[in-house]
Scaffold this motif. Structure first.
Motif, PDB file in Angstrom:
ATOM      1  N   ARG A 102      -7.983 -26.448  62.706  1.00 43.93           N
ATOM      2  CA  ARG A 102      -6.950 -27.376  63.169  1.00 43.93           C
ATOM      3  C   ARG A 102      -7.517 -28.791  63.042  1.00 43.93           C
ATOM      4  NH1 ARG A 102      -3.562 -25.424  67.757  1.00 43.93           N
ATOM      5  NH2 ARG A 102      -5.230 -23.922  67.880  1.00 43.93           N
ATOM      6  N   ASP A 103      -7.269 -29.402  61.890  1.00 40.34           N
ATOM      7  CA  ASP A 103      -7.837 -30.724  61.618  1.00 40.34           C
ATOM      8  C   ASP A 103      -6.867 -31.788  62.130  1.00 40.34           C
ATOM      9  OD1 ASP A 103      -8.957 -32.991  60.682  1.00 40.34           O
ATOM     10  OD2 ASP A 103      -9.291 -32.257  58.635  1.00 40.34           O
ATOM     11  N   ASP A 105      -7.030 -34.892  61.781  1.00 36.49           N
ATOM     12  CA  ASP A 105      -6.810 -36.008  60.860  1.00 36.49           C
ATOM     13  C   ASP A 105      -5.750 -35.681  59.810  1.00 36.49           C
ATOM     14  OD1 ASP A 105      -8.726 -37.348  62.176  1.00 36.49           O
ATOM     15  OD2 ASP A 105     -10.344 -36.791  60.800  1.00 36.49           O
ATOM     16  N   ALA A 106      -5.570 -34.386  59.558  1.00 39.37           N
ATOM     17  CA  ALA A 106      -4.609 -34.001  58.526  1.00 39.37           C
ATOM     18  C   ALA A 106      -3.223 -33.876  59.139  1.00 39.37           C
ATOM     19  CB  ALA A 106      -5.041 -32.676  57.897  1.00 39.37           C
ATOM     20  N   ASP A 107      -2.289 -34.570  58.555  1.00 38.66           N
ATOM     21  CA  ASP A 107      -0.921 -34.524  59.071  1.00 38.66           C
ATOM     22  C   ASP A 107      -0.194 -33.304  58.532  1.00 38.66           C
ATOM     23  OD1 ASP A 107      -1.363 -36.960  60.277  1.00 38.66           O
ATOM     24  OD2 ASP A 107      -0.797 -38.055  58.443  1.00 38.66           O
ATOM     25  N   GLU A 108       0.864 -33.001  59.227  1.00 42.10           N
ATOM     26  CA  GLU A 108       1.714 -31.926  58.724  1.00 42.10           C
ATOM     27  C   GLU A 108       2.624 -32.515  57.657  1.00 42.10           C
ATOM     28  OE1 GLU A 108       3.412 -29.176  61.633  1.00 42.10           O
ATOM     29  OE2 GLU A 108       5.339 -29.604  60.693  1.00 42.10           O
ATOM     30  N   VAL A 109       2.603 -31.933  56.472  1.00 40.76           N
ATOM     31  CA  VAL A 109       3.387 -32.504  55.383  1.00 40.76           C
ATOM     32  C   VAL A 109       4.642 -31.701  55.064  1.00 40.76           C
ATOM     33  CG1 VAL A 109       1.542 -33.793  54.276  1.00 40.76           C
ATOM     34  CG2 VAL A 109       1.873 -31.385  53.703  1.00 40.76           C
ATOM     35  N   ALA A 110       4.655 -30.454  55.467  1.00 43.27           N
ATOM     36  CA  ALA A 110       5.866 -29.663  55.230  1.00 43.27           C
ATOM     37  C   ALA A 110       5.957 -28.565  56.284  1.00 43.27           C
ATOM     38  CB  ALA A 110       5.822 -29.034  53.841  1.00 43.27           C
ATOM     39  N   LYS A 111       7.189 -28.202  56.592  1.00 41.17           N
ATOM     40  CA  LYS A 111       7.395 -27.141  57.582  1.00 41.17           C
ATOM     41  C   LYS A 111       8.586 -26.307  57.156  1.00 41.17           C
ATOM     42  CE  LYS A 111       8.840 -26.438  62.313  1.00 41.17           C
ATOM     43  NZ  LYS A 111       9.380 -27.097  63.491  1.00 41.17           N
ATOM     44  N   LEU A 112       8.402 -25.018  57.257  1.00 41.67           N
ATOM     45  CA  LEU A 112       9.437 -24.072  56.832  1.00 41.67           C
ATOM     46  C   LEU A 112       9.659 -23.080  57.959  1.00 41.67           C
ATOM     47  CD1 LEU A 112       8.348 -22.796  53.314  1.00 41.67           C
ATOM     48  CD2 LEU A 112      10.705 -23.234  53.962  1.00 41.67           C
ATOM     49  N   VAL A 113      10.894 -22.811  58.289  1.00 41.20           N
ATOM     50  CA  VAL A 113      11.168 -21.720  59.226  1.00 41.20           C
ATOM     51  C   VAL A 113      11.972 -20.680  58.468  1.00 41.20           C
ATOM     52  CG1 VAL A 113      12.146 -21.064  61.444  1.00 41.20           C
ATOM     53  CG2 VAL A 113      11.187 -23.348  61.144  1.00 41.20           C
ATOM     54  N   LEU A 114      11.454 -19.464  58.415  1.00 41.04           N
ATOM     55  CA  LEU A 114      12.081 -18.411  57.609  1.00 41.04           C
ATOM     56  C   LEU A 114      12.401 -17.196  58.458  1.00 41.04           C
ATOM     57  CD1 LEU A 114       9.637 -18.407  54.556  1.00 41.04           C
ATOM     58  CD2 LEU A 114      11.812 -19.619  54.724  1.00 41.04           C
ATOM     59  N   ARG A 200       3.560 -23.946  58.421  1.00 41.49           N
ATOM     60  CA  ARG A 200       3.259 -25.375  58.489  1.00 41.49           C
ATOM     61  C   ARG A 200       2.164 -25.690  57.491  1.00 41.49           C
ATOM     62  NH1 ARG A 200       5.075 -27.463  63.475  1.00 41.49           N
ATOM     63  NH2 ARG A 200       5.759 -25.819  64.895  1.00 41.49           N
ATOM     64  N   PHE A 201       2.393 -26.708  56.686  1.00 39.58           N
ATOM     65  CA  PHE A 201       1.408 -27.099  55.687  1.00 39.58           C
ATOM     66  C   PHE A 201       0.838 -28.450  56.078  1.00 39.58           C
ATOM     67  CE2 PHE A 201       4.539 -24.393  53.777  1.00 39.58           C
ATOM     68  CZ  PHE A 201       3.790 -23.504  53.033  1.00 39.58           C
ATOM     69  N   SER A 202      -0.455 -28.563  56.132  1.00 36.76           N
ATOM     70  CA  SER A 202      -1.039 -29.851  56.473  1.00 36.76           C
ATOM     71  C   SER A 202      -1.527 -30.518  55.194  1.00 36.76           C
ATOM     72  CB  SER A 202      -2.164 -29.694  57.488  1.00 36.76           C
ATOM     73  OG  SER A 202      -3.262 -29.089  56.877  1.00 36.76           O
ATOM     74  N   SER A 203      -1.821 -31.807  55.301  1.00 38.38           N
ATOM     75  CA  SER A 203      -2.145 -32.572  54.087  1.00 38.38           C
ATOM     76  C   SER A 203      -3.419 -32.081  53.405  1.00 38.38           C
ATOM     77  CB  SER A 203      -2.265 -34.055  54.435  1.00 38.38           C
ATOM     78  OG  SER A 203      -3.301 -34.219  55.394  1.00 38.38           O
ATOM     79  N   ASN A 204      -4.271 -31.367  54.128  1.00 38.34           N
ATOM     80  CA  ASN A 204      -5.463 -30.814  53.470  1.00 38.34           C
ATOM     81  C   ASN A 204      -5.185 -29.438  52.855  1.00 38.34           C
ATOM     82  OD1 ASN A 204      -5.333 -29.273  55.736  1.00 38.34           O
ATOM     83  ND2 ASN A 204      -7.241 -30.020  56.638  1.00 38.34           N
TER      84      ASN A 204
END
Lengths: 233, 299
Positions: A102-103, A105-114, A200-204
């Motif tokens: 759980r970094d 510094d890295a922002d969340e860049v995309a989020k998907l709910v399926l 959830r996808f983070s920038s890293n």
């Protein structure tokens, strides 16, 4: 923890999976409030012990842990038969340091709910011989496309945000991420138990997958998977 | 070999539906235990005998007696001479269990000892066709070895010491589930049986100690007290050591024997000779008597 029980496993420093069992799942739950009680045990042994009366049998379970160095005690009693009980002493170890994926510094860049069942069916359809799964996310149509490369073919599944299985989609900027398909398959079992899944996808590039596990007439449990992406060659 | 002088025929026509299902289950259980088995035919009973695979002439590990009257409507047996009336046949147990599975829908079974290219146990199974009134007859030839008289003594009923305790077993299916879980963790299991009707299965490894306790089981015989002078018999609270029999056995063997849960039975007992031998005895309504011998492991 006072909130409940958390089990964490790691594979090859690339995948970390946790299951949370909130305290209200237990009829009785006591834990020291001043410290987090943490220890390491063999998950294989724990699974065998919990299934000692067979996986079809519903058993009552009591768990005890005294202090660092003492074993985890389990007492199991099946609900259908009354003349039998099992007690287990599972030796514990001091935990190794867990990966902190759980970094902050890295922002969340995309989020998907399926919807989990549909997502599971989709993953089950993927070519078995492939090693790598490529995920293209974009604010433009088709929003999500899943690509696998086989020996002689490339297959692609598009999942626009208008699709029935997508409950919510947010992504600011197009991105491409690659993961080991083997790592993705690890969460399929958990997916089968849940109805909704959040990715959830983070920038890293780290993928965090959150699942709510449900079983009829039971309280909720949660699980989380962190999956490290493949880097470009 | 005086095989040609031997003729043997046994046939079962119109067996009771329940009874017809027993032999396949018995043979299937045996085939899971061992590749080879010996069939002994005598005028009153038929026997299935399994010797330990690994070591040559060893006392049997499984002994099963079936009264022929219960299963066969006609039974003819001619031995070599008056003193040697029995016939001993060795064959692959799977070869017999596979054809017997089809017995469920069969009308009758005829078993014969025949001489084809080699001696064979021939099964003639008559089964009804599902689509018409006609019946079909299927013949299975199972290659067999006729065991010469000088080797018969390898297949005599084992002489076992009188058990220290004879205790009823809980449901075999439940027991097998538990043993199978334990088996993944440890290669051997300690069985403890107490005169008070308690049975404990325990494994101990570096990572875990697991004990499953059954209580309220009928104790049919107890020949205590038993000497407990060493460390293995771990003290349990409230348990009088002199009323407790202990034996450590191979978990895999125990699990295989518990496959016998497929045979519908009315009584299963576990006989323990303290630290030496565990015998599982199963009896059915048809008076089939199956015994498994598991020798204790001593460190």
């Amino acid at each position: 923890m006072t909130e409940g029980l958390k089990l964490t496993v790691e594979e090859g420093k690339c995948v970390q999976a946790s299951a949370y069992v909130p305290a209200d799942n237990f009829t009785e739950y006591h834990v020291r409030e001043d410290v987090d009680v943490m220890f390491k045990i063999s998950i294989a042994v724990l699974a065998e012990c919990l299934n000692i009366f067979g996986s079809a049998e519903e058993s009552s379970l009591k768990m005890y842990y005294r202090c660092e160095g003492s074993p985890l005690l389990l007492v199991l009693q099946p609900q259908s038969v009354h003349n039998v009980m099992t007690d287990c002493e599972i030796s514990t170890q001091t935990p190794d340091s867990l990966l902190d994926l759980r970094d902050s510094d890295a922002d969340e860049v995309a989020k998907l709910v399926l919807k989990a069942p549909a997502f599971l069916a989709l993953l089950a359809d993927l070519e078995r011989s492939c090693d790598v799964l490529e995920l293209n996310l974009s604010p433009e149509h088709p929003n999500v496309s899943i690509v696998t490369y086989g020996m002689q073919d490339r297959s692609c599944i598009d999942m626009p945000k208008s699709s029935d299985m997508v409950s919510s989609f947010s992504c600011e900027q197009a991105l491409t991420l690659r993961y080991q398909l083997h790592h993705i398959r690890l969460f399929m079992k958990a997916l089968a138990l849940s109805s909704k899944v959040v990715l959830r996808f983070s920038s890293n590039g780290v993928l965090l997958l959150q699942l709510k596990l449900e079983k009829e007439d039971q309280r909720q449990m949660f699980s989380e998977f962190y999956i490290v992406p493949l880097l470009d060659d | 070999m005086p095989t040609t002088r031997r003729q043997q025929q046994a046939s079962a026509s119109d067996p009771a539906p329940e009874a017809a299902h027993q032999p396949p289950h018995i043979v299937t259980t045996i085939s899971k235990l061992s590749k080879e088995c010996v069939l002994r035919l005598s005028s009153e009973k038929i026997y299935f005998i399994v010797n330990d695979d690994s070591s040559g002439p060893a006392p049997p590990v499984l002994w099963c007696e079936i009264p022929q009257m219960m299963f066969f409507s006609e039974y003819q047996l001619i031995g070599v001479d008056d003193e040697h009336k029995d016939i001993y046949l060795g064959f692959s147990s799977v070869n017999l269990s596979r054809p017997l599975v089809t017995l469920k829908s069969a009308k009758s079974l005829k078993m014969k000892l025949t001489k084809k290219q080699c001696p064979c146990l021939t099964l003639e199974i008559e089964s009804a066709s599902s689509t018409s009134q006609q019946t079909r007859q299927v013949t299975h030839d199972i290659p067999a070895i006729v065991i010469p008289r000088k080797c018969w003594s390898d297949f005599y009923e084992p002489q076992v010491p009188k058990p220290d305790i004879s205790i009823e077993l809980p449901s075999l299916k439940q027991l097998r589930t538990t043993i199978d879980r334990m088996r993944t963790m440890s290669s051997d299991v300690v069985i403890r049986a107490s005169a008070e009707g308690r049975l404990t299965l325990q494994i101990k490894t570096d990572t875990a100690k697991v004990s499953t306790r059954f209580k309220g089981l009928t104790v049919e015989a107890f020949e205590g007290p038993i000497e407990h002078s060493d460390s293995e018999s771990e003290t349990q609270i409230n348990e009088d050591q002199s009323r407790l029999c202990v034996c450590r056995v191979d978990a895999k063997k125990l699990s295989m024997f518990l496959n016998a849960d497929q045979i519908s039975h009315n009584r299963v007992t576990c006989n323990v000779v303290h630290k030496r031998l565990v015998t599982l005895c199963l009896r059915t309504d048809e008076n089939v008597h199956l015994q498994c011998y598991i020798t204790g492991i001593v460190y």
